[in-house]
Design a protein around this motif. Structure first.
Motif, PDB file in Angstrom:
ATOM      1  N   LEU A 317       0.943  -1.171   0.230  1.00  0.00           N
ATOM      2  CA  LEU A 317      -0.440  -0.001  -0.070  1.00  0.00           C
ATOM      3  C   LEU A 317       1.006   1.376   0.160  1.00  0.00           C
ATOM      4  O   LEU A 317       1.669   0.862   1.148  1.00  0.00           O
ATOM      5  CB  LEU A 317      -0.775  -0.269   1.686  1.00  0.00           C
ATOM      6  CG  LEU A 317      -2.050  -0.945   1.522  1.00  0.00           C
ATOM      7  CD1 LEU A 317      -3.034  -0.924   2.775  1.00  0.00           C
ATOM      8  CD2 LEU A 317      -2.929  -0.208   0.319  1.00  0.00           C
ATOM      9  N   GLY A 318       0.410   2.395  -0.672  1.00  0.00           N
ATOM     10  CA  GLY A 318       1.231   3.452  -0.553  1.00  0.00           C
ATOM     11  C   GLY A 318       1.193   4.277   0.752  1.00  0.00           C
ATOM     12  O   GLY A 318       0.120   3.498   1.328  1.00  0.00           O
ATOM     13  N   ARG A 319       1.771   5.154   0.762  1.00  0.00           N
ATOM     14  CA  ARG A 319       1.541   6.114   2.209  1.00  0.00           C
ATOM     15  C   ARG A 319       0.310   7.188   2.215  1.00  0.00           C
ATOM     16  O   ARG A 319       0.411   7.459   1.240  1.00  0.00           O
ATOM     17  CB  ARG A 319       2.819   7.182   2.386  1.00  0.00           C
ATOM     18  CG  ARG A 319       3.661   6.254   2.386  1.00  0.00           C
ATOM     19  CD  ARG A 319       5.493   6.943   3.069  1.00  0.00           C
ATOM     20  NE  ARG A 319       6.141   6.708   3.318  1.00  0.00           N
ATOM     21  CZ  ARG A 319       7.655   7.255   3.687  1.00  0.00           C
ATOM     22  NH1 ARG A 319       7.755   8.230   2.784  1.00  0.00           N
ATOM     23  NH2 ARG A 319       8.369   6.002   3.996  1.00  0.00           N
ATOM     24  N   ASP A 320      -0.622   6.755   3.543  1.00  0.00           N
ATOM     25  CA  ASP A 320      -1.525   8.059   3.330  1.00  0.00           C
ATOM     26  C   ASP A 320      -0.600   9.323   3.403  1.00  0.00           C
ATOM     27  O   ASP A 320       0.038   9.333   3.849  1.00  0.00           O
ATOM     28  CB  ASP A 320      -2.214   7.986   4.777  1.00  0.00           C
ATOM     29  CG  ASP A 320      -3.417   6.812   4.563  1.00  0.00           C
ATOM     30  OD1 ASP A 320      -3.910   6.323   3.372  1.00  0.00           O
ATOM     31  OD2 ASP A 320      -3.553   6.366   5.748  1.00  0.00           O
ATOM     32  N   GLU A 321      -1.406  10.265   2.923  1.00  0.00           N
ATOM     33  CA  GLU A 321      -1.294  11.540   3.698  1.00  0.00           C
ATOM     34  C   GLU A 321      -1.665  12.615   4.539  1.00  0.00           C
ATOM     35  O   GLU A 321      -2.414  11.620   5.789  1.00  0.00           O
ATOM     36  CB  GLU A 321      -1.915  12.709   2.322  1.00  0.00           C
ATOM     37  CG  GLU A 321      -2.111  12.481   0.934  1.00  0.00           C
ATOM     38  CD  GLU A 321      -3.136  13.487   0.331  1.00  0.00           C
ATOM     39  OE1 GLU A 321      -3.616  14.282   1.517  1.00  0.00           O
ATOM     40  OE2 GLU A 321      -2.796  13.467  -0.501  1.00  0.00           O
ATOM     41  N   LYS A 322      -0.798  12.586   5.129  1.00  0.00           N
ATOM     42  CA  LYS A 322      -0.565  13.275   6.678  1.00  0.00           C
ATOM     43  C   LYS A 322      -2.229  14.335   7.214  1.00  0.00           C
ATOM     44  O   LYS A 322      -3.026  14.861   6.188  1.00  0.00           O
ATOM     45  CB  LYS A 322       0.598  14.602   7.384  1.00  0.00           C
ATOM     46  CG  LYS A 322       2.227  14.019   7.407  1.00  0.00           C
ATOM     47  CD  LYS A 322       2.763  14.928   7.806  1.00  0.00           C
ATOM     48  CE  LYS A 322       3.461  15.639   6.253  1.00  0.00           C
ATOM     49  NZ  LYS A 322       4.352  16.545   7.712  1.00  0.00           N
ATOM     50  N   PRO A 323      -2.386  13.949   8.078  1.00  0.00           N
ATOM     51  CA  PRO A 323      -3.627  14.537   9.023  1.00  0.00           C
ATOM     52  C   PRO A 323      -3.543  15.627   8.517  1.00  0.00           C
ATOM     53  O   PRO A 323      -2.284  16.944   8.512  1.00  0.00           O
ATOM     54  CB  PRO A 323      -4.078  13.799  10.282  1.00  0.00           C
ATOM     55  CG  PRO A 323      -2.464  13.313  10.304  1.00  0.00           C
ATOM     56  CD  PRO A 323      -2.037  12.706   9.717  1.00  0.00           C
ATOM     57  N   SER A 324      -4.389  16.791   8.189  1.00  0.00           N
ATOM     58  CA  SER A 324      -4.603  18.162   7.375  1.00  0.00           C
ATOM     59  C   SER A 324      -4.029  18.953   9.064  1.00  0.00           C
ATOM     60  O   SER A 324      -3.651  20.540   8.952  1.00  0.00           O
ATOM     61  CB  SER A 324      -5.639  18.503   7.202  1.00  0.00           C
ATOM     62  OG  SER A 324      -6.348  17.957   8.013  1.00  0.00           O
ATOM     63  N   ASP A 325      -3.885  18.539  10.089  1.00  0.00           N
ATOM     64  CA  ASP A 325      -4.313  19.137  11.476  1.00  0.00           C
ATOM     65  C   ASP A 325      -3.255  18.702  12.174  1.00  0.00           C
ATOM     66  O   ASP A 325      -2.594  19.818  13.770  1.00  0.00           O
ATOM     67  CB  ASP A 325      -5.182  18.772  12.264  1.00  0.00           C
ATOM     68  CG  ASP A 325      -5.649  18.012  12.805  1.00  0.00           C
ATOM     69  OD1 ASP A 325      -5.578  16.913  12.541  1.00  0.00           O
ATOM     70  OD2 ASP A 325      -6.623  17.615  13.939  1.00  0.00           O
ATOM     71  N   LEU A 326      -2.053  18.244  11.705  1.00  0.00           N
ATOM     72  CA  LEU A 326      -0.676  17.913  12.565  1.00  0.00           C
ATOM     73  C   LEU A 326       0.160  18.809  12.640  1.00  0.00           C
ATOM     74  O   LEU A 326       0.586  19.002  11.140  1.00  0.00           O
ATOM     75  CB  LEU A 326      -0.032  16.370  11.440  1.00  0.00           C
ATOM     76  CG  LEU A 326       1.262  15.793  12.352  1.00  0.00           C
ATOM     77  CD1 LEU A 326       0.201  15.133  13.639  1.00  0.00           C
ATOM     78  CD2 LEU A 326       1.690  14.798  11.410  1.00  0.00           C
TER      79      LEU A 326
END
Length: 602
Positions: A317-326
């Motif tokens: 699986l490819g990486r998830d995007e970072k949470p926008s509020d991180l």
């Protein structure tokens, strides 16, 4: 999975409760039942893998005979489970049975392992495995037509032989990987044996299977070598960094339980506990699928697949995007006044959380770099927490992290620039010389393989946007191959120091490593300058391999020569081969020119 449908035996399931936590919910119970069925249906193949990895020199006939004896033992145990030979963990039963084969321990020199029991015997069998398989005969290479004839006539026997040959040459590769390789190869054979141009089909379709084996082998050997040298803690930290980067939205509580499940699989898999490896890895995948809502929405597509395809799907699986509020950084590790107290209260989970928070914020970094940052932070706290005002000390942590990454980044950039400047052939020759100077004790075949893997990593990664993480990850796997897995491998003190001192910083250590100062070269050339006309009939690929071996053997023979001198002699050699192969009498030409080159090398 067509060829994994045989009626197997259940001996390895009889004592499962000794090594597994019993399931507490219906989903886990269903998963366990499916895994047990898989083991039951494939135990013959699992036995072949385990035996071939433990006793690599054994013939196929001996392996096949052992499998039949284990089938007979199964029948006895099903009839009477109270028999003494039926009690124990699967791997212990297997090893005890191997030791009981008359004459085998003496023939293949593992009697010392059979004199031990349980944990000590398991460790001995593990340490007895040999990664350098130069002692084995060349891999049998039948032509495509013959392969297909054997496949169609006796498919089961054909695939058993394939699994045996692959397993004995890859003694540290996990059984789950080898079974997957065999399944893929069965698909290749099924397709290609219906084609008109079978040879071309095998060449094309087998390539991804070989790639899959090499990539998984490199990663698994790196993990096992790290565990051997640094203990299980390093595996936990590696998995925390990988999962944090891959699934940055994962909740920390889920991460710790997931890391625990995954890390628990590696010990048994590395040891060669085939049944335990299948079970623990299967349960780790089930844990991820059970908790997919708090891991990643992407996981669902894998968990919807058949149970035996889920693991590879999740890995790829490819990486998830970072949470926008991180936030850009987690301030509690550098700004809080209570960092030392929190660390001391639970040091293990404290570092896992730090790696989790740092890795999910820095998806552009390599796994080794995340671990380097972790080591820098851990060493910093060891120092700061002894001071009167610890917070004044560790408040500068981010600067140290940036310095560490900057140094690693410059190393990669400089290496890629050098590779580009030298060109593919020039860089390959430099790698051959450099690896041989560092570790002349290794076999010529292993040194050429390490060089080829390095050249491939540079050609792939240096052109990528994510140059740093790609190359740092790839080269670290090559260094994992160099360092090896178990204590059977002893190269020289300088290499051993780089392999032993720090897992995270070993690339930095090797970057500065030059020649082995204590190596004593062989006194005679041992036929290095004796050439034969068969060189002229060799394919371009084979001729290139021989040329690479010549350069490695030349460095071993004349390590005192400067690189310029070595490359000059290598150029003379390639010119000599070209010249003699064009001559009317190649043999006479080789007999005349070979001694001249040898004299020049003196």
């Amino acid at each position: 999975m067509e060829w994994f449908k045989l009626a197997g035996f259940v001996i390895c399931l009889l004592f499962l409760s000794e090594s597994l936590t019993l399931p507490t919910n219906p989903q886990d119970a269903d998963h366990l039942k499916t895994t047990q069925t898989f083991i039951q249906d494939n135990t013959e193949y699992i036995t072949i893998v385990a035996f071939a990895q433990y006793v690599q020199e054994a013939t196929f006939e001996e392996v096949e005979m052992f499998a039949k004896e284990m089938m007979a033992l199964k029948d006895k145990c099903v009839a009477d489970m109270a028999l003494p030979e039926c009690s124990g963990l699967p791997n212990d039963i297997l090893q005890k049975s191997i030791c009981a084969v008359e004459g085998l321990p003496q023939k293949y020199n593992f009697s010392h392992c059979c004199a031990k029991s349980d944990l000590e015997r398991r460790g001995c069998f593990y340490l007895n495995k040999k990664a350098d398989v130069g002692f084995l005969p060349p891999l049998p290479m039948a032509d495509a037509e013959k392969k297909c004839q054997e496949y169609k006539q006796k498919k089961d026997l054909f695939l058993k032989k394939y699994l045996y040959e692959v397993a004995r040459r890859n003694p540290f590769v996990f059984v789950t990987t080898l079974l997957s390789v065999a399944t893929r190869f069965e698909d290749v054979a099924k397709t290609c044996c219906e084609e008109e141009d079978k040879a071309s089909c095998f060449q094309t379709k087998a390539s991804p299977v070989i790639k899959y084996l090499k990539e998984n082998s490199a990663f698994e050997k790196t993990l096992c070598g790290a565990s051997m040298r640094f203990g299980p803690r390093i595996i936990t930290l590696i998995n925390a960094a990988i999962i944090g980067q891959k699934f940055p939205k994962i909740e920390f509580k889920t991460l710790t339980s997931t890391v625990k499940h995954i890390s628990s699989t590696d010990g048994g898999c590395c040891e060669g506990d085939a049944v335990g490896c299948i079970h623990t890895r299967s349960m780790a995948v089930n844990h991820i699928c059970t908790n997919q809502d708090s891991i990643s929405t992407k996981v669902k597509e894998c968990c919807d697949k058949p149970i035996l395809e889920r693991g590879d799907c999740i890995v790829n699986l490819g990486r998830d995007e970072k949470p926008s509020d991180l936030s850009p950084r987690e301030a509690k590790f550098t700004d809080s006044k209570d960092v030392c107290q929190h660390r001391d209260a639970d040091q293990e989970n404290f570092m896992i959380e730090f790696l989790y928070e740092y890795s999910r914020r820095h998806q552009d970094l390599s796994t080794p770099e995340i671990l380097r940052i972790g080591e820098v932070y851990e060493n910093l706290l060891d120092d700061c927490c002894k001071k009167e005002n610890p917070s004044d000390c560790y408040s500068h942590a981010e600067e140290k992290f940036n310095e560490t990454t900057e140094k690693s980044l410059k190393m990669v950039q400089h290496s890629c620039e050098q590779a580009q400047k030298l060109g593919k052939d020039g860089f390959k020759h430099e790698c051959l010389i450099r690896f041989t100077r560092m570790a002349p004790q290794l076999s010529t075949e292993e040194l050429t393989s390490l060089s080829q893997d390095t050249v491939k990593a540079f050609s792939v990664c240096c052109a990528q946007e994510e140059q740093f993480s790609c190359l740092d990850n790839s080269v670290d796997l090559v260094l994992g191959e160099l360092c090896g897995v178990n204590q059977k491998r002893s190269i020289n003190p300088a290499v051993e120091n780089c392999c032993q001192s720090s897992f995270a910083f070993r690339r930095h250590c090797f970057y500065d490593l030059k020649s082995d100062e204590i190596y004593l070269p062989q006194s005679a050339s041992q036929g290095l300058f004796t050439f034969h006309p068969d060189l002229c009939q060799a394919t371009n690929e084979e001729r290139q391999r021989r040329q690479e071996r010549f350069l490695v053997d030349l460095v071993k023979l004349k390590p005192q020569h400067a690189d310029v001198k070595l490359l000059s002699l290598f150029a003379d050699f390639t010119h000599l081969v070209e010249q003699c192969c064009q001559a009317e009498g190649p043999e006479a030409c080789f007999n005349e020119e070979g001694p001249k080159l040898e004299a020049k090398a003196q």
